[in-house]
Scaffold this active site. Structure first.
Site, PDB file in Angstrom:
ATOM      1  N   ARG A  35      43.380  37.399  36.198  1.00 37.57           N
ATOM      2  CA  ARG A  35      42.207  36.585  35.910  1.00 37.57           C
ATOM      3  C   ARG A  35      41.387  37.185  34.778  1.00 37.57           C
ATOM      4  NH1 ARG A  35      37.500  36.354  40.174  1.00 37.57           N
ATOM      5  NH2 ARG A  35      38.730  34.967  41.478  1.00 37.57           N
ATOM      6  N   TYR A  36      41.278  38.516  34.744  1.00 43.10           N
ATOM      7  CA  TYR A  36      40.523  39.197  33.697  1.00 43.10           C
ATOM      8  C   TYR A  36      41.522  39.859  32.763  1.00 43.10           C
ATOM      9  CZ  TYR A  36      36.875  38.737  37.231  1.00 43.10           C
ATOM     10  OH  TYR A  36      35.992  38.257  38.151  1.00 43.10           O
ATOM     11  N   ASP A  51      32.649  34.259  50.671  1.00 41.18           N
ATOM     12  CA  ASP A  51      33.412  33.317  49.851  1.00 41.18           C
ATOM     13  C   ASP A  51      33.548  31.938  50.501  1.00 41.18           C
ATOM     14  OD1 ASP A  51      34.008  35.135  47.805  1.00 41.18           O
ATOM     15  OD2 ASP A  51      35.668  35.977  48.959  1.00 41.18           O
ATOM     16  N   CYS A 108      38.167  37.090  56.290  1.00 40.42           N
ATOM     17  CA  CYS A 108      39.055  37.413  55.158  1.00 40.42           C
ATOM     18  C   CYS A 108      39.179  36.248  54.185  1.00 40.42           C
ATOM     19  CB  CYS A 108      40.437  37.782  55.674  1.00 40.42           C
ATOM     20  SG  CYS A 108      41.600  38.141  54.348  1.00 40.42           S
ATOM     21  N   ASP A 124      31.806  35.561  44.067  1.00 36.87           N
ATOM     22  CA  ASP A 124      33.042  35.197  43.388  1.00 36.87           C
ATOM     23  C   ASP A 124      33.031  33.675  43.318  1.00 36.87           C
ATOM     24  OD1 ASP A 124      35.464  35.500  42.194  1.00 36.87           O
ATOM     25  OD2 ASP A 124      36.284  36.798  43.756  1.00 36.87           O
ATOM     26  N   LYS A 132      33.203  36.494  38.773  1.00 37.16           N
ATOM     27  CA  LYS A 132      32.120  36.938  39.647  1.00 37.16           C
ATOM     28  C   LYS A 132      30.780  36.838  38.931  1.00 37.16           C
ATOM     29  CE  LYS A 132      35.246  40.150  41.956  1.00 37.16           C
ATOM     30  NZ  LYS A 132      36.453  40.043  41.100  1.00 37.16           N
ATOM     31  N   ARG A 156      41.596  35.890  52.082  1.00 37.85           N
ATOM     32  CA  ARG A 156      43.001  35.517  51.871  1.00 37.85           C
ATOM     33  C   ARG A 156      43.634  35.130  53.212  1.00 37.85           C
ATOM     34  NH1 ARG A 156      43.759  40.007  47.930  1.00 37.85           N
ATOM     35  NH2 ARG A 156      43.014  39.167  45.947  1.00 37.85           N
ATOM     36  N   CYS A 167      40.657  40.460  59.729  1.00 37.41           N
ATOM     37  CA  CYS A 167      39.215  40.253  59.721  1.00 37.41           C
ATOM     38  C   CYS A 167      38.978  38.754  59.652  1.00 37.41           C
ATOM     39  CB  CYS A 167      38.608  40.929  58.496  1.00 37.41           C
ATOM     40  SG  CYS A 167      39.311  42.572  58.209  1.00 37.41           S
ATOM     41  N   CYS A 210      48.143  43.642  57.452  1.00 46.39           N
ATOM     42  CA  CYS A 210      46.892  44.392  57.591  1.00 46.39           C
ATOM     43  C   CYS A 210      46.889  45.061  58.956  1.00 46.39           C
ATOM     44  CB  CYS A 210      45.683  43.475  57.511  1.00 46.39           C
ATOM     45  SG  CYS A 210      45.510  42.712  55.898  1.00 46.39           S
ATOM     46  N   ARG A 229      42.474  43.604  33.506  1.00 42.12           N
ATOM     47  CA  ARG A 229      42.815  44.020  34.874  1.00 42.12           C
ATOM     48  C   ARG A 229      43.793  43.026  35.491  1.00 42.12           C
ATOM     49  NH1 ARG A 229      36.776  43.355  36.131  1.00 42.12           N
ATOM     50  NH2 ARG A 229      37.007  42.564  34.021  1.00 42.12           N
TER      51      ARG A 229
HETATM   52  C1  LIG Z   1      37.577  40.850  41.610  1.00 40.88           C
HETATM   53  C2  LIG Z   1      38.832  40.806  40.919  1.00 40.88           C
HETATM   54  C3  LIG Z   1      39.231  41.853  40.077  1.00 40.88           C
HETATM   55  C4  LIG Z   1      38.415  43.109  39.900  1.00 40.88           C
HETATM   56  O1  LIG Z   1      37.174  42.900  39.342  1.00 40.88           O
HETATM   57  P1  LIG Z   1      36.124  44.098  39.212  1.00 40.88           P
HETATM   58  O2  LIG Z   1      34.864  43.440  38.810  1.00 40.88           O
HETATM   59  O3  LIG Z   1      36.667  45.048  38.200  1.00 40.88           O
HETATM   60  O4  LIG Z   1      36.037  44.766  40.557  1.00 40.88           O
HETATM   61  C5  LIG Z   1      40.422  41.731  39.412  1.00 40.88           C
HETATM   62  N1  LIG Z   1      41.210  40.661  39.557  1.00 40.88           N
HETATM   63  C6  LIG Z   1      40.860  39.629  40.360  1.00 40.88           C
HETATM   64  C7  LIG Z   1      41.775  38.470  40.460  1.00 40.88           C
HETATM   65  C8  LIG Z   1      39.665  39.685  41.076  1.00 40.88           C
HETATM   66  O5  LIG Z   1      39.340  38.674  41.880  1.00 40.88           O
HETATM   67  S1  SF4 Z   2      39.699  41.479  54.672  1.00 42.83           S
HETATM   68 FE1  SF4 Z   2      41.695  40.403  54.796  1.00 42.83          FE
HETATM   69  S2  SF4 Z   2      43.064  41.580  53.466  1.00 42.83           S
HETATM   70 FE2  SF4 Z   2      41.290  42.896  53.923  1.00 42.83          FE
HETATM   71  S3  SF4 Z   2      41.907  44.087  55.731  1.00 42.83           S
HETATM   72 FE3  SF4 Z   2      40.794  42.288  56.465  1.00 42.83          FE
HETATM   73  S4  SF4 Z   2      42.391  40.782  56.889  1.00 42.83           S
HETATM   74 FE4  SF4 Z   2      43.312  42.338  55.567  1.00 42.83          FE
END
Ligand SMILES: *Cc1c(COP(=O)(O)O)cnc(C)c1O
Ligand code: SF4
Length: 381
Positions: free
Chosen positions: A115-116, A298, A135, A335, A342, A137, A132, A128, A119
């Site tokens: 996305r960035y 989120d 979560c 986010d 973000k 995801r 949680c 996991c 990174r």
């Molecule tokens: C949040 C995120 C990151 C990391 O972002 P930072 O601001 O550096 O912590 C990188 N990739 C994705 C897809 C993200 O959602």
């Molecule tokens: S927040 Fe989601 S990915 Fe992170 S430890 Fe909990 S269940 Fe696993």
């Protein structure tokens, strides 16, 4: 727990093998083995539906921590791991979806999210130590085959993508929880990443120090140390999670030259108060963990009931500013849906900007007028 040696308890593989899972695991946690309490059993029937969509799993360690503070939703640990009917019945926010960040679309090769520009994020595994309930995801929990680096072909595709994209300087290992993999598997992934010259930094996102701290073994940190700089980002949400065991795990990471920072999530009924966040952020700093982000909850389907308002979050952060050290203060971030990245949420200290003047709000509420132009002229002379 009865009949378990501390040798077993301290072994993360024993913890994994003895996780409480499914409806039976949930009944064990809730002490409902004997089915006497009909009211609560009715609720259990509803929860069966919830965990069909969003499974239940908790490590014995985190379950025992949960038991210390009462088997009800007032307990912040309980609230993070015990399924709630709200996950399927709470009205979702109009912008909520299974994948609000469109991670699916931002995935040029399976198991990699880009996305960035500088990174890239890799999905190491979908496993996991505990699930949680908040979560972001959680959509992955029931997908039959989440593409992860466990698949050799995906691993190779991800690595060649990283090798080709010279703008990527930081790789984030995420998941699931990368620390669920064996030390050997993590080592294999890290070696492949380190073979790519332009990758400067590796970051690992893990909740193991919180939900299964015994995973942070001497062997694991000795291996990680060889791949420095490796930054560890963990996920404490409440001061009660900062236990002796968690502190030992963090200390091991720090003593091996692995800086640790924390991403918390602002969760209704878990940590949405001044006192709790103050305890969390100062407690983390006291064990050497830098609070990095506090995420606004989120817009993810199945987690809407955890969300506070942004105003509530900003008000708490505003009260904390000046009361606790700057090193204890994370960025409060949201986010944004639609893959907009973000956004930092903060009460702006800049009140207005006019004719070369900036008006700033001071600690006592007084406004300080700062003249930018005059300063420039003064230095020109
Ligand atoms: C949040 C995120 C990151 C990391 O972002 P930072 O601001 O550096 O912590 C990188 N990739 C994705 C897809 C993200 O959602
Ligand atoms: S927040 Fe989601 S990915 Fe992170 S430890 Fe909990 S269940 Fe696993």
């Amino acid at each position: 727990m009865n009949g378990i040696s501390s040798y077993e308890w301290d072994d993360w593989k024993w913890q994994l093998a003895n996780s409480l899972k499914g409806i039976n695991g949930l009944k064990t946690l809730l002490n409902l083995d004997t089915d006497i309490d009909t009211d609560r059993c009715d609720a259990i029937d509803g929860l069966k539906e919830v965990i069909k969509r969003y499974p239940f799993k908790v490590s014995p360690y985190y379950a025992s921590l949960c038991r210390l503070y009462g088997l009800n939703f007032k307990n912040p640990i309980f609230k993070q791991i015990v399924p709630s009917l709200n996950e399927i019945s709470y009205p979702p926010h109009p912008l909520s979806s299974k994948d609000p960040f469109r991670e699916g679309e931002l995935s040029p090769v399976p198991s990699l999210i880009h996305r960035y520009s500088d990174r890239a994020l890799l999905l190491a595994t979908a496993q996991c130590a505990s699930y949680c309930r908040h979560c972001n995801r959680k959509r992955h929990w029931i997908e039959p085959s989440v593409p992860t680096l466990l698949n050799r072909r995906y691993r190779e595709m991800a690595m060649s993508y990283l090798a080709k994209n010279k703008a990527i300087r930081e790789v984030i290992l995420s998941g699931g929880d990368p620390f669920m993999l064996s030390t050997e598997s993590i080592k294999r992934i890290l070696s492949m990443i380190r073979a790519i010259r332009h990758i400067e930094v590796i970051r690992i996102g893990t909740r193991a120090p919180v939900t299964m701290p015994m995973r942070v073994t001497k062997g694991l940190v000795a291996m990680l140390k060889k791949f420095r700089p490796v930054w560890i980002n963990t996920h404490f949400n409440h001061p009660l999670e900062i236990t002796r065991e968690a502190t030992i795990a963090i200390d091991r990471l720090l003593c091996s030259g692995l800086p640790v920072s924390n991403q918390a999530v602002l969760l209704k009924g878990v940590n949405n108060s001044y006192e709790v966040l103050k305890g969390l952020f100062t407690g983390l700093q006291a064990i050497g963990v830098r609070p990095y982000y506090l995420f606004h909850c989120d817009p993810v389907m199945g987690a809407d009931h955890f969300r506070t308002t942004i105003k509530e979050g900003i008000d708490i952060m505003d009260r904390l500013w000046g009361k606790i050290g700057g090193l204890c203060m994370p960025f409060y971030v949201f986010d944004l849906p639609d893959a907009e990245g973000k956004a930092i949420l903060s009460q702006n200290h800049i009140i207005s900007r006019e004719n070369g003047y900036i008006y700033l709000k001071g600690m006592s509420g007084n406004v300080v007028k700062w003249e930018e132009k005059g300063h420039k002229q003064a230095t020109k002379k």
